[in-house]
Design an enzyme around this catalytic site. Sequence first.
Site, PDB file in Angstrom:
ATOM      1  N   ARG A 138     -30.521  55.818  19.832  1.00  8.64           N
ATOM      2  CA  ARG A 138     -29.660  55.022  20.726  1.00  8.64           C
ATOM      3  C   ARG A 138     -28.204  55.150  20.258  1.00  8.64           C
ATOM      4  NH1 ARG A 138     -30.983  48.857  18.536  1.00  8.64           N
ATOM      5  NH2 ARG A 138     -29.347  48.890  16.936  1.00  8.64           N
ATOM      6  N   ILE A 157     -24.383  55.758  19.348  1.00  2.00           N
ATOM      7  CA  ILE A 157     -23.534  56.935  19.144  1.00  2.00           C
ATOM      8  C   ILE A 157     -24.389  58.187  18.946  1.00  2.00           C
ATOM      9  CG2 ILE A 157     -21.953  58.005  17.475  1.00  2.00           C
ATOM     10  CD1 ILE A 157     -20.741  55.149  17.069  1.00  2.00           C
ATOM     11  N   ASP A 190     -37.155  58.019   8.282  1.00  2.00           N
ATOM     12  CA  ASP A 190     -36.329  57.001   7.614  1.00  2.00           C
ATOM     13  C   ASP A 190     -35.451  57.748   6.618  1.00  2.00           C
ATOM     14  OD1 ASP A 190     -35.236  55.067   5.984  1.00  2.00           O
ATOM     15  OD2 ASP A 190     -37.089  53.896   5.817  1.00  2.00           O
ATOM     16  N   VAL A 191     -34.157  57.725   6.848  1.00  5.38           N
ATOM     17  CA  VAL A 191     -33.244  58.542   6.028  1.00  5.38           C
ATOM     18  C   VAL A 191     -33.137  58.049   4.585  1.00  5.38           C
ATOM     19  CG1 VAL A 191     -31.881  59.324   7.998  1.00  5.38           C
ATOM     20  CG2 VAL A 191     -31.171  57.259   6.751  1.00  5.38           C
ATOM     21  N   ASN A 225     -25.903  60.398  11.212  1.00 11.66           N
ATOM     22  CA  ASN A 225     -25.346  59.266  11.970  1.00 11.66           C
ATOM     23  C   ASN A 225     -26.001  57.930  11.631  1.00 11.66           C
ATOM     24  OD1 ASN A 225     -24.292  57.935  14.646  1.00 11.66           O
ATOM     25  ND2 ASN A 225     -26.530  57.815  14.804  1.00 11.66           N
ATOM     26  N   TYR A 259     -20.468  47.371   3.765  1.00 15.19           N
ATOM     27  CA  TYR A 259     -20.279  48.362   4.831  1.00 15.19           C
ATOM     28  C   TYR A 259     -19.016  49.188   4.583  1.00 15.19           C
ATOM     29  CZ  TYR A 259     -20.056  50.316   9.567  1.00 15.19           C
ATOM     30  OH  TYR A 259     -20.012  51.181  10.644  1.00 15.19           O
ATOM     31  N   LYS A 316     -18.800  53.323   3.839  1.00 16.24           N
ATOM     32  CA  LYS A 316     -18.148  54.280   4.737  1.00 16.24           C
ATOM     33  C   LYS A 316     -17.030  55.043   4.025  1.00 16.24           C
ATOM     34  CE  LYS A 316     -20.707  53.674   8.356  1.00 16.24           C
ATOM     35  NZ  LYS A 316     -21.529  54.777   8.910  1.00 16.24           N
TER      36      LYS A 316
HETATM   37  P1  NDP Z   1     -26.945  51.591  16.562  1.00  9.40           P
HETATM   38  O1  NDP Z   1     -27.469  50.439  15.779  1.00  9.40           O
HETATM   39  O2  NDP Z   1     -26.813  51.484  18.018  1.00  9.40           O
HETATM   40  O3  NDP Z   1     -27.818  52.901  16.265  1.00  9.40           O
HETATM   41  C1  NDP Z   1     -28.145  53.275  14.958  1.00  9.40           C
HETATM   42  C2  NDP Z   1     -29.529  53.859  14.961  1.00  9.40           C
HETATM   43  O4  NDP Z   1     -29.847  54.242  13.597  1.00  9.40           O
HETATM   44  C3  NDP Z   1     -30.587  52.841  15.391  1.00  9.40           C
HETATM   45  O5  NDP Z   1     -31.521  53.459  16.261  1.00  9.40           O
HETATM   46  C4  NDP Z   1     -31.219  52.448  14.066  1.00  9.40           C
HETATM   47  O6  NDP Z   1     -32.543  51.999  14.180  1.00  9.40           O
HETATM   48  C5  NDP Z   1     -31.158  53.759  13.317  1.00  9.40           C
HETATM   49  N1  NDP Z   1     -31.371  53.606  11.876  1.00  9.40           N
HETATM   50  C6  NDP Z   1     -30.979  52.581  11.091  1.00  9.40           C
HETATM   51  N2  NDP Z   1     -31.415  52.768   9.853  1.00  9.40           N
HETATM   52  C7  NDP Z   1     -32.102  53.936   9.849  1.00  9.40           C
HETATM   53  C8  NDP Z   1     -32.822  54.651   8.856  1.00  9.40           C
HETATM   54  N3  NDP Z   1     -32.947  54.195   7.606  1.00  9.40           N
HETATM   55  N4  NDP Z   1     -33.382  55.834   9.184  1.00  9.40           N
HETATM   56  C9  NDP Z   1     -33.297  56.296  10.453  1.00  9.40           C
HETATM   57  N5  NDP Z   1     -32.671  55.655  11.440  1.00  9.40           N
HETATM   58  C10 NDP Z   1     -32.079  54.482  11.140  1.00  9.40           C
HETATM   59  O7  NDP Z   1     -25.547  51.937  15.869  1.00  9.40           O
HETATM   60  P2  NDP Z   1     -24.323  52.839  16.357  1.00  9.40           P
HETATM   61  O8  NDP Z   1     -24.776  53.892  17.281  1.00  9.40           O
HETATM   62  O9  NDP Z   1     -23.235  51.943  16.739  1.00  9.40           O
HETATM   63  O10 NDP Z   1     -23.924  53.470  14.953  1.00  9.40           O
HETATM   64  C11 NDP Z   1     -24.144  54.829  14.612  1.00  9.40           C
HETATM   65  C12 NDP Z   1     -23.265  55.150  13.421  1.00  9.40           C
HETATM   66  O11 NDP Z   1     -21.901  54.938  13.783  1.00  9.40           O
HETATM   67  C13 NDP Z   1     -23.532  54.281  12.198  1.00  9.40           C
HETATM   68  O12 NDP Z   1     -23.450  55.062  11.029  1.00  9.40           O
HETATM   69  C14 NDP Z   1     -22.401  53.271  12.264  1.00  9.40           C
HETATM   70  O13 NDP Z   1     -22.101  52.736  10.992  1.00  9.40           O
HETATM   71  C15 NDP Z   1     -21.282  54.128  12.816  1.00  9.40           C
HETATM   72  N6  NDP Z   1     -20.201  53.361  13.429  1.00  9.40           N
HETATM   73  C16 NDP Z   1     -20.472  52.498  14.444  1.00  9.40           C
HETATM   74  C17 NDP Z   1     -19.440  51.740  14.996  1.00  9.40           C
HETATM   75  C18 NDP Z   1     -19.668  50.763  16.081  1.00  9.40           C
HETATM   76  O14 NDP Z   1     -18.780  49.935  16.330  1.00  9.40           O
HETATM   77  N7  NDP Z   1     -20.776  50.795  16.794  1.00  9.40           N
HETATM   78  C19 NDP Z   1     -18.065  51.868  14.490  1.00  9.40           C
HETATM   79  C20 NDP Z   1     -17.894  52.825  13.435  1.00  9.40           C
HETATM   80  C21 NDP Z   1     -18.939  53.533  12.926  1.00  9.40           C
HETATM   81  P3  NDP Z   1     -32.806  50.376  14.322  1.00  9.40           P
HETATM   82  O15 NDP Z   1     -32.255  50.015  15.635  1.00  9.40           O
HETATM   83  O16 NDP Z   1     -34.281  50.228  14.303  1.00  9.40           O
HETATM   84  O17 NDP Z   1     -32.105  49.737  13.161  1.00  9.40           O
END
Ligand code: NDP
Length: 257
Positions: free
Chosen positions: A20, A22, A67-68, A94, A162, A166
């Site tokens: 989902r 980004i 799971d990363v 990501n 956080y 980053k």
């Molecule tokens: P979302 O929470 O929408 O998507 C992140 C996805 O990563 C989710 O599906 C989540 O699963 C999954 N995930 C979490 N932990 C793990 C893991 N250990 N192994 C595999 N998958 C995992 O977040 P965004 O799309 O917003 O964020 C994506 C990236 O962008 C992140 O690194 C975030 O820090 C960065 N970012 C986001 C910003 C924002 O404002 N949205 C701003 C700046 C950076 P689950 O839903 O089950 O946790």
Amino acid sequence: MYREKFELAGSTAVVTGGARGIGLAGAEALAEYGAKIVLCDYNADNLAAGRAALAAKGYEADTLFLDVTKPDDVRRAADDLNAQGNGVDILIANAGIALPDTPGEDMPDADWLRVIDINLNGVFWCCREFGRHMLARGRGSIVTIGSMSGLISNKPQRQVHYNASKAAVHHMTRSLAGEWAARGVRVNSIAPTYIDTPMSSPGFTNPAMFPVWMDSTPMHRVGRPDEIAAVILFLASAASSVMTGAVVQADAGYTIW
Ligand code: NDP
């Protein structure tokens, strides 16, 4: 000539946390330019929904439960995926999480460790394992997703875990880029502002938070996932062939002030 630089036909892209937000938008952008997509995530339901969302737009994707934070699983995934076809050309590292406002002096050990484990260790395990195969083939492009939080300290929320994770992702990106630059593997990072995904959108209706966020943002708006996906496409493709070790600010100007 310039359109060709974005072409990804024949290449394979792995997107972690791709179910989902980004990651999913980035996968769509790469698929639109012809990449074969492998969506990885640790939420099986979201993975299925992510694949269905891409299918509804006409793009096929493979999915992989990953799971990363588990280095052995990441190694196995990298070995397996690289044993197929021509291997993996693009990694979008990501997957990441954010946790609610927590003062540093009250930070629970478990919260600190969880954020560092996913946001920093997980990105490193993926870069190391997929990068090793890219180095063996002498080509590859890795995009890590950092954050403007690696460049500034957000306000008003307190999130030292956080922000530190980053900043470390950015510097890890530069370090690996330096090591691998002469061996055909580029490593770049993106530092987004607040993006409209499930991670940040709860803050958009928070009256103690959102006005402060907007006052701090020269464009006075948040970003959309497709706006980060376009940067992912640029950095993953040959359009950015002379770039490595870059941290691209896609932050609506937040870091100007
Ligand atoms: P979302 O929470 O929408 O998507 C992140 C996805 O990563 C989710 O599906 C989540 O699963 C999954 N995930 C979490 N932990 C793990 C893991 N250990 N192994 C595999 N998958 C995992 O977040 P965004 O799309 O917003 O964020 C994506 C990236 O962008 C992140 O690194 C975030 O820090 C960065 N970012 C986001 C910003 C924002 O404002 N949205 C701003 C700046 C950076 P689950 O839903 O089950 O946790």
